[in-house]
Design a protein around this motif. Structure first.
Motif, PDB file in Angstrom:
ATOM      1  N   GLN A   1      11.345  11.642  17.430  1.00 23.90           N
ATOM      2  CA  GLN A   1      12.437  11.438  18.388  1.00 23.90           C
ATOM      3  C   GLN A   1      12.024  11.781  19.809  1.00 23.90           C
ATOM      4  O   GLN A   1      12.608  11.281  20.768  1.00 23.90           O
ATOM      5  CB  GLN A   1      13.648  12.285  17.985  1.00 23.90           C
ATOM      6  CG  GLN A   1      14.264  11.852  16.665  1.00 23.90           C
ATOM      7  CD  GLN A   1      15.492  12.658  16.301  1.00 23.90           C
ATOM      8  OE1 GLN A   1      15.940  13.512  17.080  1.00 23.90           O
ATOM      9  NE2 GLN A   1      16.041  12.405  15.124  1.00 23.90           N
ATOM     10  N   SER A   2      11.006  12.618  19.941  1.00 23.40           N
ATOM     11  CA  SER A   2      10.551  13.021  21.263  1.00 23.40           C
ATOM     12  C   SER A   2       9.351  12.180  21.684  1.00 23.40           C
ATOM     13  O   SER A   2       8.291  12.234  21.052  1.00 23.40           O
ATOM     14  CB  SER A   2      10.166  14.508  21.270  1.00 23.40           C
ATOM     15  OG  SER A   2       9.460  14.835  22.459  1.00 23.40           O
ATOM     16  N   GLY A   3       9.517  11.426  22.760  1.00 21.84           N
ATOM     17  CA  GLY A   3       8.398  10.657  23.271  1.00 21.84           C
ATOM     18  C   GLY A   3       7.294  11.537  23.814  1.00 21.84           C
ATOM     19  O   GLY A   3       6.115  11.163  23.795  1.00 21.84           O
ATOM     20  N   THR A   4       7.647  12.705  24.302  1.00 20.25           N
ATOM     21  CA  THR A   4       6.641  13.642  24.823  1.00 20.25           C
ATOM     22  C   THR A   4       5.767  14.172  23.692  1.00 20.25           C
ATOM     23  O   THR A   4       4.536  14.227  23.815  1.00 20.25           O
ATOM     24  CB  THR A   4       7.325  14.805  25.548  1.00 20.25           C
ATOM     25  OG1 THR A   4       8.145  14.287  26.600  1.00 20.25           O
ATOM     26  CG2 THR A   4       6.292  15.760  26.127  1.00 20.25           C
TER      27      THR A   4
ATOM     28  N   ASP B   1      -3.573   5.468  27.563  1.00 20.13           N
ATOM     29  CA  ASP B   1      -2.862   5.505  28.847  1.00 20.13           C
ATOM     30  C   ASP B   1      -1.927   6.711  28.854  1.00 20.13           C
ATOM     31  O   ASP B   1      -0.778   6.629  28.409  1.00 20.13           O
ATOM     32  CB  ASP B   1      -2.081   4.203  29.040  1.00 20.13           C
ATOM     33  CG  ASP B   1      -1.319   4.173  30.363  1.00 20.13           C
ATOM     34  OD1 ASP B   1      -1.505   5.113  31.173  1.00 20.13           O
ATOM     35  OD2 ASP B   1      -0.540   3.223  30.584  1.00 20.13           O
ATOM     36  N   GLU B   2      -2.403   7.824  29.397  1.00 17.37           N
ATOM     37  CA  GLU B   2      -1.616   9.060  29.346  1.00 17.37           C
ATOM     38  C   GLU B   2      -0.401   9.014  30.263  1.00 17.37           C
ATOM     39  O   GLU B   2       0.481   9.883  30.167  1.00 17.37           O
ATOM     40  CB  GLU B   2      -2.512  10.262  29.657  1.00 17.37           C
ATOM     41  CG  GLU B   2      -3.615  10.459  28.630  1.00 17.37           C
ATOM     42  CD  GLU B   2      -4.225  11.848  28.670  1.00 17.37           C
ATOM     43  OE1 GLU B   2      -3.530  12.793  29.087  1.00 17.37           O
ATOM     44  OE2 GLU B   2      -5.398  11.980  28.283  1.00 17.37           O
ATOM     45  N   ASP B   3      -0.349   8.039  31.150  1.00 19.45           N
ATOM     46  CA  ASP B   3       0.853   7.896  31.980  1.00 19.45           C
ATOM     47  C   ASP B   3       2.008   7.291  31.185  1.00 19.45           C
ATOM     48  O   ASP B   3       3.172   7.373  31.604  1.00 19.45           O
ATOM     49  CB  ASP B   3       0.555   6.998  33.187  1.00 19.45           C
ATOM     50  CG  ASP B   3      -0.398   7.662  34.173  1.00 19.45           C
ATOM     51  OD1 ASP B   3      -0.398   8.912  34.231  1.00 19.45           O
ATOM     52  OD2 ASP B   3      -1.143   6.943  34.864  1.00 19.45           O
ATOM     53  N   LEU B   4       1.680   6.661  30.050  1.00 14.72           N
ATOM     54  CA  LEU B   4       2.709   6.107  29.172  1.00 14.72           C
ATOM     55  C   LEU B   4       3.185   7.218  28.246  1.00 14.72           C
ATOM     56  O   LEU B   4       2.514   7.574  27.275  1.00 14.72           O
ATOM     57  CB  LEU B   4       2.142   4.939  28.368  1.00 14.72           C
ATOM     58  CG  LEU B   4       3.114   4.213  27.415  1.00 14.72           C
ATOM     59  CD1 LEU B   4       4.254   3.569  28.188  1.00 14.72           C
ATOM     60  CD2 LEU B   4       2.356   3.180  26.586  1.00 14.72           C
ATOM     61  N   SER B   5       4.337   7.801  28.556  1.00 12.32           N
ATOM     62  CA  SER B   5       4.806   8.962  27.794  1.00 12.32           C
ATOM     63  C   SER B   5       6.329   8.987  27.783  1.00 12.32           C
ATOM     64  O   SER B   5       6.986   8.083  28.321  1.00 12.32           O
ATOM     65  CB  SER B   5       4.250  10.258  28.411  1.00 12.32           C
ATOM     66  OG  SER B   5       4.583  11.383  27.628  1.00 12.32           O
TER      67      SER B   5
ATOM     68  N   LEU C   1       5.361  12.667  20.845  1.00 14.95           N
ATOM     69  CA  LEU C   1       4.614  11.514  20.370  1.00 14.95           C
ATOM     70  C   LEU C   1       3.348  11.319  21.208  1.00 14.95           C
ATOM     71  O   LEU C   1       2.277  11.025  20.688  1.00 14.95           O
ATOM     72  CB  LEU C   1       5.490  10.267  20.409  1.00 14.95           C
ATOM     73  CG  LEU C   1       4.818   8.949  19.994  1.00 14.95           C
ATOM     74  CD1 LEU C   1       4.287   9.022  18.565  1.00 14.95           C
ATOM     75  CD2 LEU C   1       5.800   7.785  20.133  1.00 14.95           C
ATOM     76  N   ARG C   2       3.483  11.505  22.545  1.00 17.19           N
ATOM     77  CA  ARG C   2       2.308  11.412  23.419  1.00 17.19           C
ATOM     78  C   ARG C   2       1.270  12.462  23.038  1.00 17.19           C
ATOM     79  O   ARG C   2       0.064  12.176  22.980  1.00 17.19           O
ATOM     80  CB  ARG C   2       2.750  11.612  24.869  1.00 17.19           C
ATOM     81  CG  ARG C   2       1.639  11.639  25.901  1.00 17.19           C
ATOM     82  CD  ARG C   2       1.135  10.246  26.170  1.00 17.19           C
ATOM     83  NE  ARG C   2      -0.080   9.947  25.460  1.00 17.19           N
ATOM     84  CZ  ARG C   2      -0.615   8.743  25.400  1.00 17.19           C
ATOM     85  NH1 ARG C   2      -0.033   7.715  25.981  1.00 17.19           N
ATOM     86  NH2 ARG C   2      -1.735   8.535  24.735  1.00 17.19           N
ATOM     87  N   ASP C   3       1.738  13.679  22.763  1.00 22.75           N
ATOM     88  CA  ASP C   3       0.822  14.747  22.370  1.00 22.75           C
ATOM     89  C   ASP C   3       0.097  14.393  21.078  1.00 22.75           C
ATOM     90  O   ASP C   3      -1.111  14.634  20.941  1.00 22.75           O
ATOM     91  CB  ASP C   3       1.580  16.065  22.185  1.00 22.75           C
ATOM     92  CG  ASP C   3       2.121  16.631  23.497  1.00 22.75           C
ATOM     93  OD1 ASP C   3       1.618  16.207  24.564  1.00 22.75           O
ATOM     94  OD2 ASP C   3       3.035  17.479  23.446  1.00 22.75           O
ATOM     95  N   LEU C   4       0.839  13.819  20.138  1.00 24.14           N
ATOM     96  CA  LEU C   4       0.242  13.457  18.851  1.00 24.14           C
ATOM     97  C   LEU C   4      -0.800  12.347  19.037  1.00 24.14           C
ATOM     98  O   LEU C   4      -1.902  12.404  18.465  1.00 24.14           O
ATOM     99  CB  LEU C   4       1.329  12.995  17.878  1.00 24.14           C
ATOM    100  CG  LEU C   4       0.845  12.521  16.498  1.00 24.14           C
ATOM    101  CD1 LEU C   4       0.131  13.642  15.755  1.00 24.14           C
ATOM    102  CD2 LEU C   4       2.022  12.011  15.672  1.00 24.14           C
ATOM    103  N   VAL C   5      -0.481  11.337  19.832  1.00 31.93           N
ATOM    104  CA  VAL C   5      -1.423  10.240  20.075  1.00 31.93           C
ATOM    105  C   VAL C   5      -2.688  10.775  20.749  1.00 31.93           C
ATOM    106  O   VAL C   5      -3.807  10.356  20.422  1.00 31.93           O
ATOM    107  CB  VAL C   5      -0.759   9.140  20.930  1.00 31.93           C
ATOM    108  CG1 VAL C   5      -1.788   8.124  21.407  1.00 31.93           C
ATOM    109  CG2 VAL C   5       0.337   8.450  20.135  1.00 31.93           C
ATOM    110  N   ASN C   6      -2.527  11.717  21.685  1.00 29.54           N
ATOM    111  CA  ASN C   6      -3.693  12.302  22.352  1.00 29.54           C
ATOM    112  C   ASN C   6      -4.607  13.022  21.355  1.00 29.54           C
ATOM    113  O   ASN C   6      -5.836  12.968  21.480  1.00 29.54           O
ATOM    114  CB  ASN C   6      -3.246  13.278  23.435  1.00 29.54           C
ATOM    115  CG  ASN C   6      -2.643  12.576  24.638  1.00 29.54           C
ATOM    116  OD1 ASN C   6      -2.812  11.362  24.803  1.00 29.54           O
ATOM    117  ND2 ASN C   6      -1.936  13.314  25.475  1.00 29.54           N
ATOM    118  N   ILE C   7      -4.009  13.687  20.372  1.00 30.23           N
ATOM    119  CA  ILE C   7      -4.813  14.377  19.358  1.00 30.23           C
ATOM    120  C   ILE C   7      -5.569  13.361  18.503  1.00 30.23           C
ATOM    121  O   ILE C   7      -6.765  13.501  18.258  1.00 30.23           O
ATOM    122  CB  ILE C   7      -3.912  15.276  18.485  1.00 30.23           C
ATOM    123  CG1 ILE C   7      -3.355  16.432  19.311  1.00 30.23           C
ATOM    124  CG2 ILE C   7      -4.698  15.815  17.282  1.00 30.23           C
ATOM    125  CD1 ILE C   7      -2.255  17.216  18.613  1.00 30.23           C
ATOM    126  N   VAL C   8      -4.861  12.333  18.059  1.00 31.73           N
ATOM    127  CA  VAL C   8      -5.514  11.294  17.242  1.00 31.73           C
ATOM    128  C   VAL C   8      -6.635  10.627  18.034  1.00 31.73           C
ATOM    129  O   VAL C   8      -7.673  10.253  17.478  1.00 31.73           O
ATOM    130  CB  VAL C   8      -4.475  10.255  16.766  1.00 31.73           C
ATOM    131  CG1 VAL C   8      -5.152   9.073  16.089  1.00 31.73           C
ATOM    132  CG2 VAL C   8      -3.476  10.910  15.812  1.00 31.73           C
TER     133      VAL C   8
END
Length: 505
Positions: free
Chosen positions: A138-141, A88-92, A143-150
């Motif tokens: 610490q950065s949710g943004t 869910d890329e809107d969750l960031s 973290l979103r980038d990292l989850v997208n890569i995984v």
């Protein structure tokens, strides 16, 4: 199931080694930007628990649903499944960070609350892992980038798994590099592969590594036996028989991920102090085989030491592990264990080391000591080490020694030029198979009667008698290396002597 896998694989890009390495690099570059990440000891655990959840989704949950449509109960419920939140890329931003910190991780850590759950339930593994997981980003943004890569890494096909396992080994090596700075180091693959191969494992045997680290011995044992599995019952039994104990949360996470990647969906790993676990074990907990490289040179806290009989109390971890393993083996069981030269050398009637070696040689057949070349564990330590092979089958009569030489022209090993498995080929050929028949003394092999070892205060540090005249032909650098080695052994002996006299360490 095959059709489901094929459809999923068609949608996903091919996970080549180059592509996966590129994704891992992007993940690490993303984490470097985050203020909460301080070096690989933060970044690698963060990446590993995310990879674990993605692999668990594809290798356990989706596979379970494919095998039992409509009847499979997922271990992770909504909205905590990977597909619920990670895609869910809107969750960031702060919303994602809050969800991960306050909901996801506490939920996963609390999955062990249900009673009467079988040991094979994967929720047991998940809860143990996530009890110690902390999202350090610490950065949710970011973290979103990292989850997208995984999310671009896949575990669907056999080729995907093979590729991920290969790259994951490089992650483990880097983890070992980072951990080495804090006094921890792990067993090189050629060493644990050789130990597993010369233990002649059989299906149906229980196999334990009480200091399992990142799971190298258990993975090697699984690879050794997996090809002999013919039925699903045998496969379940094999997975249940691979047992590990690890007291530190990070290696426990890495070992769980390592075994998951190799097809063991619910690893039988315990997050405990192995010394206390083995001291408190029952007859039903005894095992057929122990394969291990216990920590040595360290010290245990007093509460652990006092759990042992007074005559065997020491803070030296290697001695405590060896003593515990002797009691953990079934009658007829066997062990392959890495020990430093200092442990072999310790002698004298009142030495704790000598007492433990006396117990070893009285209860077990210490049939082989393989002397490893200098620097096998470089660059983490230069302490010379050995592999002891023994069986709990009655007293030792003779001990065979085999010296693994450095390759011709080499003075040691490095991270870029480590030991190779082929260097053990001559020893394997000499071994004599499972029954050790036909062994002969030679340039690298010699036998010492147990009576001689006992008379020498249980000193197992026996030099190769066939190369004693080579001193005159050695280079000054080699002589200095040998002097350093000798001084290290003397220092270890003096430290143990002081401990025995009641002095402060």
């Amino acid at each position: 199931m095959a059709a489901t896998r094929r459809k999923a694989a068609e949608k996903a890009p091919v996970t080549t080694q180059a592509r996966l390495a590129s994704l891992i690099k992007s993940a690490r570059d993303t984490m470097r930007k985050d203020a909460g990440m301080n070096g690989d000891l933060d970044r690698l655990p963060q990446l590993s628990w995310l990879l674990f959840l993605k692999a668990f989704q594809e290798r356990v949950e989706e596979e379970g649903e494919a095998l039992d449509p409509g009847g499979y109960r997922r271990a992770i419920e909504k909205p905590y499944r990977w597909t619920d939140w990670a895609t869910d890329e809107d969750l960031s931003g702060n919303e994602l960070k809050t969800f991960v910190n306050d909901e996801l991780i506490p939920y996963l850590a609390g999955l062990d609350r249900e009673a009467d759950r079988g040991a094979e339930d994967p929720r047991n593994v998940i809860s143990l892992i996530f009890k110690d997981v902390v999202n350090r980003m610490q950065s949710g943004t970011l973290l979103r980038d990292l989850v997208n890569i995984v999310n671009k890494i896949h575990f669907i096909s056999h080729d995907d798994i093979h590729t991920m396992a290969f790259v994951y080994e490089s992650i483990l090596r880097e983890m070992r590099d980072a951990a080495g700075d804090s006094g921890e180091f792990y067993t090189p693959r050629p060493v644990n592969r050789f130990m597993v191969r010369q233990s002649f494992l059989e299906l149906g045997e229980t196999i334990l590594d009480p200091a399992c680290g990142t799971g190298g011995f258990l993975v090697q044992a699984h690879e050794e036996l997996e090809g002999r599995v013919k039925t699903e019952t045998q496969q379940r039994e094999l997975h249940a028989n691979l047992k590990g104990i690890e007291k530190k949360p990070l290696p426990y996470l890495l070992a769980s991920m390592n075994l998951l990647l190799h097809g063991v969906h619910a690893p039988r790993l315990r997050r405990e102090n192995a010394l206390l676990t083995m001291r408190n074990s029952q007859a039903a907990d005894k095992v057929d085989v122990v394969l291990t490289n216990p920590p040595f040179g360290g010290e245990e806290e007093s509460s652990v030491v006092t759990a042992f009989p007074s005559a065997f109390q020491t803070q030296e971890t290697a001695w405590l592990f060896l003593y515990s393993i002797l009691d953990q083996l079934k009658l007829g069981g066997r062990c392959a264990i890495v020990l430093p030269n200092g442990s072999l050398f310790a002698s004298g009637e009142n030495s704790i080391g000598a007492k433990i070696k006396k117990k070893l040689m009285k209860e077990c057949n210490l049939h082989t000591v393989v002397r490893l070349p200098q620097g096998v564990f470089a660059p983490y330590t230069q302490i010379p080490s050995n592999i002891l092979f023994f069986e709990k089958s009655g007293p030792t009569q003779d001990v065979w020694f085999y010296e693994i030489p450095l390759p011709e022209g080499r003075r040691g090993y490095t991270k870029t030029k480590p030991q190779r498995l082929e260097e053990y080929d001559d020893c394997v050929a000499w071994w004599g198979g499972k029954t050790r028949e036909g062994r002969e003394a030679g340039e690298r092999a010699w036998s010492v009667p147990a009576t001689e070892i006992i008379a020498d205060g249980y000193n197992l540090d026996r030099s190769n008698p066939h190369i004693g005249d080579e001193l005159a032909h050695r280079t000054p650098e080699e002589l200095v290396d040998e002097l350093v080695k000798t001084e290290e052994e003397i220092l270890r002996l003096l430290t143990e002597l002081r401990e025995g006299l009641g002095g402060e360490r």
